[in-house]
Enzyme design. Structure first.
Site, short mmCIF file in Angstrom:
data_model
loop_
_atom_site.label_atom_id
_atom_site.label_comp_id
_atom_site.label_asym_id
_atom_site.label_seq_id
_atom_site.Cartn_x
_atom_site.Cartn_y
_atom_site.Cartn_z
CD GLU A 144 -5.26 1.27 2.33
OE1 GLU A 144 -5.01 1.86 1.28
OE2 GLU A 144 -6.15 0.41 2.45
NE ARG B 1 -4.14 -1.71 0.26
CZ ARG B 1 -4.20 -2.99 -0.07
NH1 ARG B 1 -3.16 -3.58 -0.64
NH2 ARG B 1 -5.30 -3.69 0.13
CB SER C 103 -8.48 -1.58 4.38
OG SER C 103 -8.87 -2.85 3.96
N1 EPU Z 1 -10.68 -10.61 10.35
C1 EPU Z 1 -11.34 -10.67 11.55
N2 EPU Z 1 -12.31 -9.75 11.81
C2 EPU Z 1 -12.64 -8.78 10.92
C3 EPU Z 1 -11.93 -8.70 9.70
C4 EPU Z 1 -10.95 -9.63 9.45
O1 EPU Z 1 -11.09 -11.54 12.37
O2 EPU Z 1 -13.54 -7.99 11.23
C5 EPU Z 1 -9.67 -11.65 10.05
C6 EPU Z 1 -10.22 -12.56 8.94
O3 EPU Z 1 -10.96 -13.61 9.47
C7 EPU Z 1 -8.95 -13.05 8.29
C8 EPU Z 1 -8.00 -11.86 8.45
O4 EPU Z 1 -8.53 -11.05 9.48
O5 EPU Z 1 -8.42 -14.14 8.98
C9 EPU Z 1 -7.84 -11.06 7.15
O6 EPU Z 1 -9.10 -10.56 6.76
P1 EPU Z 1 -9.48 -10.35 5.21
O7 EPU Z 1 -9.09 -11.53 4.42
O8 EPU Z 1 -10.89 -9.89 5.15
O9 EPU Z 1 -8.51 -9.21 4.71
P2 EPU Z 1 -7.94 -7.90 5.41
O10 EPU Z 1 -6.55 -8.15 5.85
O11 EPU Z 1 -8.90 -7.41 6.43
C10 EPU Z 1 -6.85 -7.01 3.19
C11 EPU Z 1 -6.83 -5.74 2.41
C12 EPU Z 1 -8.12 -5.57 1.63
C13 EPU Z 1 -8.27 -6.75 0.69
C14 EPU Z 1 -8.26 -8.05 1.51
C15 EPU Z 1 -8.25 -9.29 0.65
C16 EPU Z 1 -5.40 -4.21 3.64
C17 EPU Z 1 -5.32 -2.99 4.49
N3 EPU Z 1 -6.63 -4.61 3.28
O12 EPU Z 1 -7.91 -6.90 4.15
O13 EPU Z 1 -8.00 -4.39 0.85
O14 EPU Z 1 -9.46 -6.67 -0.06
O15 EPU Z 1 -7.05 -8.11 2.31
O16 EPU Z 1 -7.02 -9.43 0.00
O17 EPU Z 1 -4.37 -4.78 3.28
C18 EPU Z 1 -8.43 -2.03 0.88
O18 EPU Z 1 -7.22 -1.85 0.84
O19 EPU Z 1 -9.24 -1.06 0.91
C19 EPU Z 1 -8.96 -3.39 0.94
C20 EPU Z 1 -10.26 -3.64 1.08
#
Ligand code: EPU
Length: 340
Positions: free
Chosen positions: A334, A165, A238
């Site tokens: 972010e 990012r 995010s």
């Molecule tokens: N999780 C929780 N609770 C929550 C949210 C997430 O426990 O409320 C846990 C999930 O269960 C999972 C882990 O956290 O084990 C990761 O969650 P998720 O796969 O939803 O992805 P993220 O890390 O929350 C990142 C990106 C997203 C992208 C997704 C999928 C960043 C800051 N965000 O989110 O990007 O869509 O991975 O690759 O890196 C964005 O940048 O705006 C964005 C949406």
């Protein structure tokens, strides 16, 4: 002639739906209009702020000077060589429309990045990423206007300092204006199914042959099930980056919190799931006035109606403080903040 709008409400130009005014706003559709607007700004010593789709933005106050909204359109195939196809898009093109257009041409590489809000020109700025793919993986080059030298030039991947990012364009804000973007795609599918829920969804289709269009549809379904559609519930995706910590710190945290998802990075550090930390701390679904934490995804802050930038930033600061106290981890925002 440029049509400069004075005291323009930016509410419909940011996906957080925050009502703040730009001292001046101008829409530019091509390089000529852009250069005209810049020389006008120079003449009057107006500070210049660039605006793409406004999908990674928090407006914390009025924006002084001239806001330049990039609305250039156009996309084309530049070259084909074997299975490699280079495409080009003007900076103002809608990102998801570009992904769909590439899939319609039978090109692969952008399917995991389906449905990300925003413009093509903004994609390299924060090196957009989702479901195991980051923009830098398919990035070929950008053509930029360099405000320091007054030149239009091409920057290739090695110049762009891409990181999670992050990029040169974020590190040196205001210097480079991205005019158009080139991406290196493939005419042969090479699906990236490393992200668990995507791999599961793919397996459930029972398909044997890789199909980028199907992967794109699955990505859209996963996104829609977790992430609020900004046209229904205002948000900027995010709100925090997933924090990177040392191996020792990750291990210590795992001892106390065995469920904490963490992912080893090529440099030996670990990326922690900020959404998990925020959920464990009890913030998920919470609401303070019109600013809130999304019910399905704790990493996404939402505006239920009339939240102002200060309400969103206040909530963000309280979450950051709490996460630091509970876990000793700093969460970095972010989106870009304007109007401070
Ligand atoms: N999780 C929780 N609770 C929550 C949210 C997430 O426990 O409320 C846990 C999930 O269960 C999972 C882990 O956290 O084990 C990761 O969650 P998720 O796969 O939803 O992805 P993220 O890390 O929350 C990142 C990106 C997203 C992208 C997704 C999928 C960043 C800051 N965000 O989110 O990007 O869509 O991975 O690759 O890196 C964005 O940048 O705006 C964005 C949406």
């Amino acid at each position: 002639m440029l049509d400069i709008i004075n005291n323009a409400d930016l509410r419909t130009h940011n996906t957080f739906g925050i009502s703040e005014h730009a001292e001046r706003l101008v829409f530019v559709e091509n390089d000529r209009q852009l250069l005209q607007a810049l020389s006008l700004a120079d003449k009057h010593a107006w500070p210049v702020t660039l605006l793409g789709g406004g999908s990674n933005l928090v407006l914390a106050g009025p924006v002084r000077g001239l806001v330049l909204a990039i609305r250039s359109r156009g996309r084309r195939v530049v070259s084909r060589s074997g299975r490699e196809v280079i495409i080009e898009a003007e900076a103002g093109e809608n990102w998801h429309a570009l992904v769909n257009w590439s899939l319609d041409l039978g090109l692969c590489g952008l399917e995991n990045l389906s449905l990300i809000p925003g413009t093509a020109g903004a994609a390299p700025v924060q090196n957009i990423g989702a479901y195991g793919v980051e923009l830098e993986d398919v990035f070929e080059s950008v053509e930029v206007y360099d405000r320091c030298t007054g030149d239009i030039r091409r920057l290739h991947r090695e110049h762009c300092r891409f990181a999670y990012r992050d990029s040169l364009f974020k590190q040196e804000p205001g210097r480079y204006i991205i005019l158009r973007l080139r991406l290196r795609l493939s005419s042969v599918p090479d699906p990236k199914l490393g992200y668990g829920p995507l791999a599961n969804a793919w397996q459930a289709t029972g398909l044997q042959r890789a199909d980028a269009r199907v992967v794109s549809e699955l990505v859209c379904q996963i996104r829609q099930s977790k992430l609020p559609d900004p046209s229904q519930l205002a948000n900027a995706g995010s709100f925090f980056k997933n924090p990177l910590v040392t191996a020792e710190q990750a291990e210590a945290l795992q001892q106390c919190w065995p469920g904490l998802p963490s992912y080893m990075q090529p440099d030996g550090r670990y990326k922690l799931a900020a959404g998990w930390l925020i959920e464990q701390a009890g913030w998920k679904g919470s609401r303070d006035g019109d600013a809130g934490v999304h019910r399905e995804q704790a990493l996404v802050l939402v505006n239920y109606g009339r939240a102002r930038g200060e309400d969103i930033m206040g909530l963000a600061t309280r979450i950051q403080t709490d996460i630091r106290q509970r876990f000793g981890v700093s969460l970095e925002m972010e989106p870009i903040v304007l109007g401070l």
